[in-house]
Design a protein around this motif. Sequence first.
Motif, PDB file in Angstrom:
ATOM      1  N   PRO A  90       0.794  -1.239   0.000  1.00  0.00           N
ATOM      2  CA  PRO A  90       0.000   0.000   0.000  1.00  0.00           C
ATOM      3  C   PRO A  90       0.824   1.285   0.000  1.00  0.00           C
ATOM      4  N   ASP A  91       2.074   1.220   0.474  1.00  0.00           N
ATOM      5  CA  ASP A  91       2.883   2.445   0.505  1.00  0.00           C
ATOM      6  C   ASP A  91       3.689   2.656  -0.779  1.00  0.00           C
ATOM      7  N   THR A  92       3.396   1.881  -1.817  1.00  0.00           N
ATOM      8  CA  THR A  92       4.083   2.040  -3.104  1.00  0.00           C
ATOM      9  C   THR A  92       3.783   3.408  -3.695  1.00  0.00           C
ATOM     10  N   ALA A  93       4.831   4.067  -4.157  1.00  0.00           N
ATOM     11  CA  ALA A  93       4.647   5.365  -4.811  1.00  0.00           C
ATOM     12  C   ALA A  93       3.870   5.186  -6.115  1.00  0.00           C
ATOM     13  N   PHE A  94       2.976   6.115  -6.380  1.00  0.00           N
ATOM     14  CA  PHE A  94       2.213   6.067  -7.633  1.00  0.00           C
ATOM     15  C   PHE A  94       3.084   6.652  -8.736  1.00  0.00           C
ATOM     16  N   SER A  95       3.972   5.811  -9.260  1.00  0.00           N
ATOM     17  CA  SER A  95       4.819   6.239 -10.369  1.00  0.00           C
ATOM     18  C   SER A  95       5.157   5.024 -11.226  1.00  0.00           C
ATOM     19  N   LYS A  96       5.332   5.277 -12.500  1.00  0.00           N
ATOM     20  CA  LYS A  96       5.668   4.217 -13.452  1.00  0.00           C
ATOM     21  C   LYS A  96       6.947   3.516 -13.022  1.00  0.00           C
ATOM     22  N   LYS A  97       7.947   4.289 -12.651  1.00  0.00           N
ATOM     23  CA  LYS A  97       9.253   3.743 -12.280  1.00  0.00           C
ATOM     24  C   LYS A  97       9.150   2.868 -11.030  1.00  0.00           C
ATOM     25  N   ALA A  98       8.432   3.346 -10.011  1.00  0.00           N
ATOM     26  CA  ALA A  98       8.316   2.593  -8.760  1.00  0.00           C
ATOM     27  C   ALA A  98       7.585   1.272  -8.983  1.00  0.00           C
ATOM     28  N   GLU A 117     -16.638   3.843 -11.576  1.00  0.00           N
ATOM     29  CA  GLU A 117     -18.077   3.953 -11.336  1.00  0.00           C
ATOM     30  C   GLU A 117     -18.514   5.414 -11.336  1.00  0.00           C
ATOM     31  N   GLN A 118     -17.690   6.280 -10.750  1.00  0.00           N
ATOM     32  CA  GLN A 118     -18.081   7.678 -10.582  1.00  0.00           C
ATOM     33  C   GLN A 118     -17.573   8.611 -11.665  1.00  0.00           C
ATOM     34  N   SER A 119     -16.549   8.213 -12.416  1.00  0.00           N
ATOM     35  CA  SER A 119     -15.928   9.147 -13.350  1.00  0.00           C
ATOM     36  C   SER A 119     -15.703   8.518 -14.717  1.00  0.00           C
ATOM     37  N   GLU A 120     -15.857   9.339 -15.758  1.00  0.00           N
ATOM     38  CA  GLU A 120     -15.621   8.882 -17.127  1.00  0.00           C
ATOM     39  C   GLU A 120     -14.142   8.823 -17.470  1.00  0.00           C
ATOM     40  N   SER A 121     -13.331   9.635 -16.788  1.00  0.00           N
ATOM     41  CA  SER A 121     -11.936   9.781 -17.192  1.00  0.00           C
ATOM     42  C   SER A 121     -11.030   9.936 -15.982  1.00  0.00           C
ATOM     43  N   VAL A 122     -10.293   8.875 -15.658  1.00  0.00           N
ATOM     44  CA  VAL A 122      -9.356   8.891 -14.531  1.00  0.00           C
ATOM     45  C   VAL A 122      -7.987   8.485 -15.056  1.00  0.00           C
ATOM     46  N   ALA A 123      -6.960   9.258 -14.714  1.00  0.00           N
ATOM     47  CA  ALA A 123      -5.591   8.909 -15.098  1.00  0.00           C
ATOM     48  C   ALA A 123      -5.121   7.774 -14.208  1.00  0.00           C
ATOM     49  N   ALA A 124      -4.589   6.730 -14.822  1.00  0.00           N
ATOM     50  CA  ALA A 124      -4.142   5.555 -14.078  1.00  0.00           C
ATOM     51  C   ALA A 124      -2.890   4.998 -14.738  1.00  0.00           C
ATOM     52  N   LEU A 125      -2.298   4.010 -14.094  1.00  0.00           N
ATOM     53  CA  LEU A 125      -1.175   3.279 -14.664  1.00  0.00           C
ATOM     54  C   LEU A 125      -1.628   1.840 -14.874  1.00  0.00           C
ATOM     55  N   ALA A 126      -1.451   1.331 -16.086  1.00  0.00           N
ATOM     56  CA  ALA A 126      -1.863  -0.038 -16.397  1.00  0.00           C
ATOM     57  C   ALA A 126      -0.633  -0.924 -16.491  1.00  0.00           C
ATOM     58  N   LEU A 127      -0.756  -2.136 -15.959  1.00  0.00           N
ATOM     59  CA  LEU A 127       0.307  -3.126 -16.040  1.00  0.00           C
ATOM     60  C   LEU A 127      -0.071  -4.149 -17.102  1.00  0.00           C
ATOM     61  N   ASP A 145       2.716  -9.685 -21.690  1.00  0.00           N
ATOM     62  CA  ASP A 145       2.506 -10.321 -23.001  1.00  0.00           C
ATOM     63  C   ASP A 145       1.452  -9.572 -23.810  1.00  0.00           C
ATOM     64  N   GLY A 146       1.438  -8.259 -23.686  1.00  0.00           N
ATOM     65  CA  GLY A 146       0.521  -7.433 -24.454  1.00  0.00           C
ATOM     66  C   GLY A 146      -0.887  -7.337 -23.903  1.00  0.00           C
ATOM     67  N   LEU A 147      -1.173  -8.056 -22.819  1.00  0.00           N
ATOM     68  CA  LEU A 147      -2.511  -8.038 -22.230  1.00  0.00           C
ATOM     69  C   LEU A 147      -2.525  -7.238 -20.935  1.00  0.00           C
ATOM     70  N   GLN A 148      -3.554  -6.423 -20.781  1.00  0.00           N
ATOM     71  CA  GLN A 148      -3.682  -5.622 -19.568  1.00  0.00           C
ATOM     72  C   GLN A 148      -4.117  -6.522 -18.408  1.00  0.00           C
ATOM     73  N   VAL A 149      -3.392  -6.416 -17.297  1.00  0.00           N
ATOM     74  CA  VAL A 149      -3.654  -7.248 -16.125  1.00  0.00           C
ATOM     75  C   VAL A 149      -4.218  -6.416 -14.974  1.00  0.00           C
ATOM     76  N   LEU A 150      -3.598  -5.258 -14.723  1.00  0.00           N
ATOM     77  CA  LEU A 150      -3.993  -4.408 -13.599  1.00  0.00           C
ATOM     78  C   LEU A 150      -4.101  -2.955 -14.037  1.00  0.00           C
ATOM     79  N   GLN A 151      -4.961  -2.220 -13.347  1.00  0.00           N
ATOM     80  CA  GLN A 151      -5.051  -0.765 -13.484  1.00  0.00           C
ATOM     81  C   GLN A 151      -4.866  -0.188 -12.086  1.00  0.00           C
ATOM     82  N   VAL A 152      -3.886   0.678 -11.933  1.00  0.00           N
ATOM     83  CA  VAL A 152      -3.570   1.252 -10.626  1.00  0.00           C
ATOM     84  C   VAL A 152      -3.948   2.730 -10.633  1.00  0.00           C
ATOM     85  N   LEU A 153      -4.802   3.112  -9.687  1.00  0.00           N
ATOM     86  CA  LEU A 153      -5.222   4.506  -9.580  1.00  0.00           C
ATOM     87  C   LEU A 153      -4.396   5.222  -8.522  1.00  0.00           C
TER      88      LEU A 153
END
Length: 197
Positions: free
Chosen positions: A54-62, A80-90, A93-101
């Motif tokens: 949970p204390d992971t920095a919200f950054s691509k590098k981290a 659920e509440q918003s149409e557009s949220v900036a996130a980082l996707a993991l 093999d070319g497939l999206q596994v996780l979305q981190v907000l």
Amino acid sequence: MIHIRDLLRLSGVLMSAALAGCSLLSSDSDFTPPPPRAASTLHITTAGVPGLPPDTAFSKKAIESLEPGYVVSPVTMATEQSESVAALALFRDGLQVLQVLPGQGGRIGAVHGVSENLSGPNGERIGMTFRETHMDRASCREGQGNWLAMPICTARGAPNVTFVFAIPGYISAGGLPDDATLASATLQRIIWVPQVG
């Protein structure tokens, strides 16, 4: 009347066919299919996603340093509440596994699991039906906003993990559908949020 020579001829034909079948089976049994491609399964629990405390920095590098083997890319997603949220996707093999907000204080917030290579706290998998996950209707509510008519349920024994189900063709009637319809709902995403306190 059947003659002995006819029986011998017939038995010879049958024996030849049987031997031919054996040789085919023999050659087939020598074939060993390649082993299935190993897909690592991430197990999402109350503690979160393995490798992303949970204390992971919200950054691509981290995130890339903590989750080797994944490609991390900025994405825009709907919640659920918003149409557009900036996130980082993991991606693996070319497939999206996780979305981190993003969360509080520059740390990660909610993590959305969107791949079949994930399991929930009790072994729930993306693609399972509501019935297969053994969910209790009482732990669910109807989604709102972008997830209107989608059952959203709290995982058994994991109050900070929720499941979002989809019911193709279902139109909200102001609450959860009947039990038979709910039983066929399909798990679409597993969401972990950091515990407060």
